[in-house]
Scaffold this motif. Structure first.
Motif, PDB file in Angstrom:
ATOM      1  N   UNK A 106      23.148  30.998  35.865  1.00  0.00           N
ATOM      2  CA  UNK A 106      22.227  31.515  34.848  1.00  0.00           C
ATOM      3  C   UNK A 106      20.866  30.833  34.954  1.00  0.00           C
ATOM      4  N   UNK A 107      19.839  31.627  35.208  1.00  0.00           N
ATOM      5  CA  UNK A 107      18.458  31.150  35.240  1.00  0.00           C
ATOM      6  C   UNK A 107      17.694  31.941  34.181  1.00  0.00           C
ATOM      7  N   UNK A 108      17.518  31.379  32.991  1.00  0.00           N
ATOM      8  CA  UNK A 108      16.953  32.142  31.865  1.00  0.00           C
ATOM      9  C   UNK A 108      15.594  32.765  32.181  1.00  0.00           C
ATOM     10  N   UNK A 109      15.463  34.020  31.789  1.00  0.00           N
ATOM     11  CA  UNK A 109      14.190  34.727  31.956  1.00  0.00           C
ATOM     12  C   UNK A 109      13.757  35.227  30.588  1.00  0.00           C
ATOM     13  N   UNK A 110      12.621  34.726  30.125  1.00  0.00           N
ATOM     14  CA  UNK A 110      12.160  35.035  28.776  1.00  0.00           C
ATOM     15  C   UNK A 110      11.237  36.245  28.820  1.00  0.00           C
ATOM     16  N   UNK A 128      20.255  21.063  31.183  1.00  0.00           N
ATOM     17  CA  UNK A 128      19.225  21.397  32.167  1.00  0.00           C
ATOM     18  C   UNK A 128      18.722  22.821  31.986  1.00  0.00           C
ATOM     19  N   UNK A 129      19.639  23.735  31.670  1.00  0.00           N
ATOM     20  CA  UNK A 129      19.260  25.121  31.394  1.00  0.00           C
ATOM     21  C   UNK A 129      18.433  25.179  30.110  1.00  0.00           C
ATOM     22  N   UNK A 130      18.854  24.422  29.103  1.00  0.00           N
ATOM     23  CA  UNK A 130      18.111  24.387  27.839  1.00  0.00           C
ATOM     24  C   UNK A 130      16.690  23.883  28.058  1.00  0.00           C
ATOM     25  N   UNK A 131      16.548  22.817  28.840  1.00  0.00           N
ATOM     26  CA  UNK A 131      15.212  22.279  29.131  1.00  0.00           C
ATOM     27  C   UNK A 131      14.345  23.295  29.864  1.00  0.00           C
ATOM     28  N   UNK A 132      14.941  24.043  30.780  1.00  0.00           N
ATOM     29  CA  UNK A 132      14.171  25.016  31.558  1.00  0.00           C
ATOM     30  C   UNK A 132      13.582  26.106  30.673  1.00  0.00           C
ATOM     31  N   UNK A 133      14.283  26.424  29.578  1.00  0.00           N
ATOM     32  CA  UNK A 133      13.768  27.436  28.649  1.00  0.00           C
ATOM     33  C   UNK A 133      12.471  26.950  28.009  1.00  0.00           C
TER      34      UNK A 133
END
Length: 306
Positions: A106-110, A128-133
């Motif tokens: 999962x690579x979040x895309x806003x 790490x995913x949360x930080x990337x957001x």
């Protein structure tokens, strides 16, 4: 205010002493946004599902006013799946199956339509995913709410501490608060967690309610006693959704407003446990929430002559 929710949209299979289900709709982001939709708050999901995810569930979210532009669909992939069995007290459970599937990469895309969200609620994912957001937001939201769990404390503590330092509100249960702080007393635990960054600390205690800590002040609420509890899955996520949605509706992040938001979140969660999965949450009306909040008020309001 807009509420942006980053978290799982998933399938669950649940067994409790009161029955069992096949694969049904689940996931933290699902519960959170369904709760916010009851209060008519504009929300959006950033998540990922496989080609096996039903269009009917996506349509249901859209019909409830949830922006699903941020849900990535991997046509040849499978949706995250969790199966669990609850013990008789419903406070403990055994995980039977966990299939991470598309969530593993999962690579979040806003979506641009949610870049201006004033409240960001980060569901329980790898820190790490949360930080990337946060890094992908054009501007830092006015309020960042974080949910995490002991698994990340065991496996990714360094990066979790980085995420906590950038958080305004952290929501964890009593066991997680003790592990994160190294303190058994929840009052001392909250003080230690404040020092890590968050201005507000919510410690959930399941059937015993929740605590809110801020700047030396403490607010405690009970859980609403219920006649029927069928399935506690998603109750914590529903609580977070009701809490965040109330803040969005009031456009106010004061301690007093958060006290009320805590009650709204608890009232919302009390509906979730009355049926399996998201079933009850999809039926709840704003009028029913108002009535249940009144029940909370009647339960906790008293006068004492000294």
């Amino acid at each position: 205010m807009k509420l942006l929710v980053v978290g799982s949209v998933a399938f669950d299979a649940i067994e409790t002493p009161f029955g069992k289900t096949d694969k049904i709709l689940g996931g933290a982001a699902t519960y959170i946004t369904l709760a916010s939709s009851v209060l008519k708050v504009e929300s959006g999901i950033v998540s990922i599902v496989g080609g096996d995810f039903p269009q009917s569930d996506l349509d249901m979210l859209t019909n409830r006013g949830v922006n699903i532009e941020g849900i990535e669909i991997v046509k040849d992939g499978k949706t995250f799946f969790w199966s669990g069995k609850y013990h008789n007290d419903l406070n403990s459970r055994d995980t039977l199956v966990t299939e991470v599937n598309v969530l593993e990469h999962f690579d979040p895309k806003i979506p641009e339509s949610m870049q201006d969200a004033e409240i960001l609620l980060l569901g329980n994912l790898h820190p790490g995913v949360q930080l990337s957001v946060l890094e992908k937001m054009n501007n830092r939201p006015k309020l960042v709410i974080l949910d995490t769990m002991n698994f990340w404390m065991d496996s990714a503590m360094d990066i979790l501490l980085q995420m906590i330092a950038k958080t305004d509100v952290i929501s964890i249960n009593d066991e997680e608060a003790r592990q994160l702080s190294g303190e058994y007393s929840l009052v001392k635990a909250a003080k230690k967690i404040h020092e890590l960054g968050p201005k507000f600390v919510i410690i959930k205690k399941g059937e015993h309610g929740a605590l809110l800590f801020h700047d030396g002040k403490i607010f405690a609420i009970p859980a609403l006693p219920l006649e029927d509890v069928f399935d506690p899955t998603g109750a914590g996520d529903t609580f977070a959704g009701g809490f965040a949605a109330y803040l969005a509706k009031k456009e106010n992040f004061s301690f007093e407003t958060m006290k009320s938001a805590l009650i709204v979140g608890s009232a919302m969660a009390s509906f979730t446990v009355e049926k399996f999965g998201t079933e009850k949450l999809q039926e709840v009306t704003e009028a029913e929430i108002i009535a249940r909040i009144k029940n909370f008020k009647d339960l906790t309001t008293f006068e004492v002559e000294v």
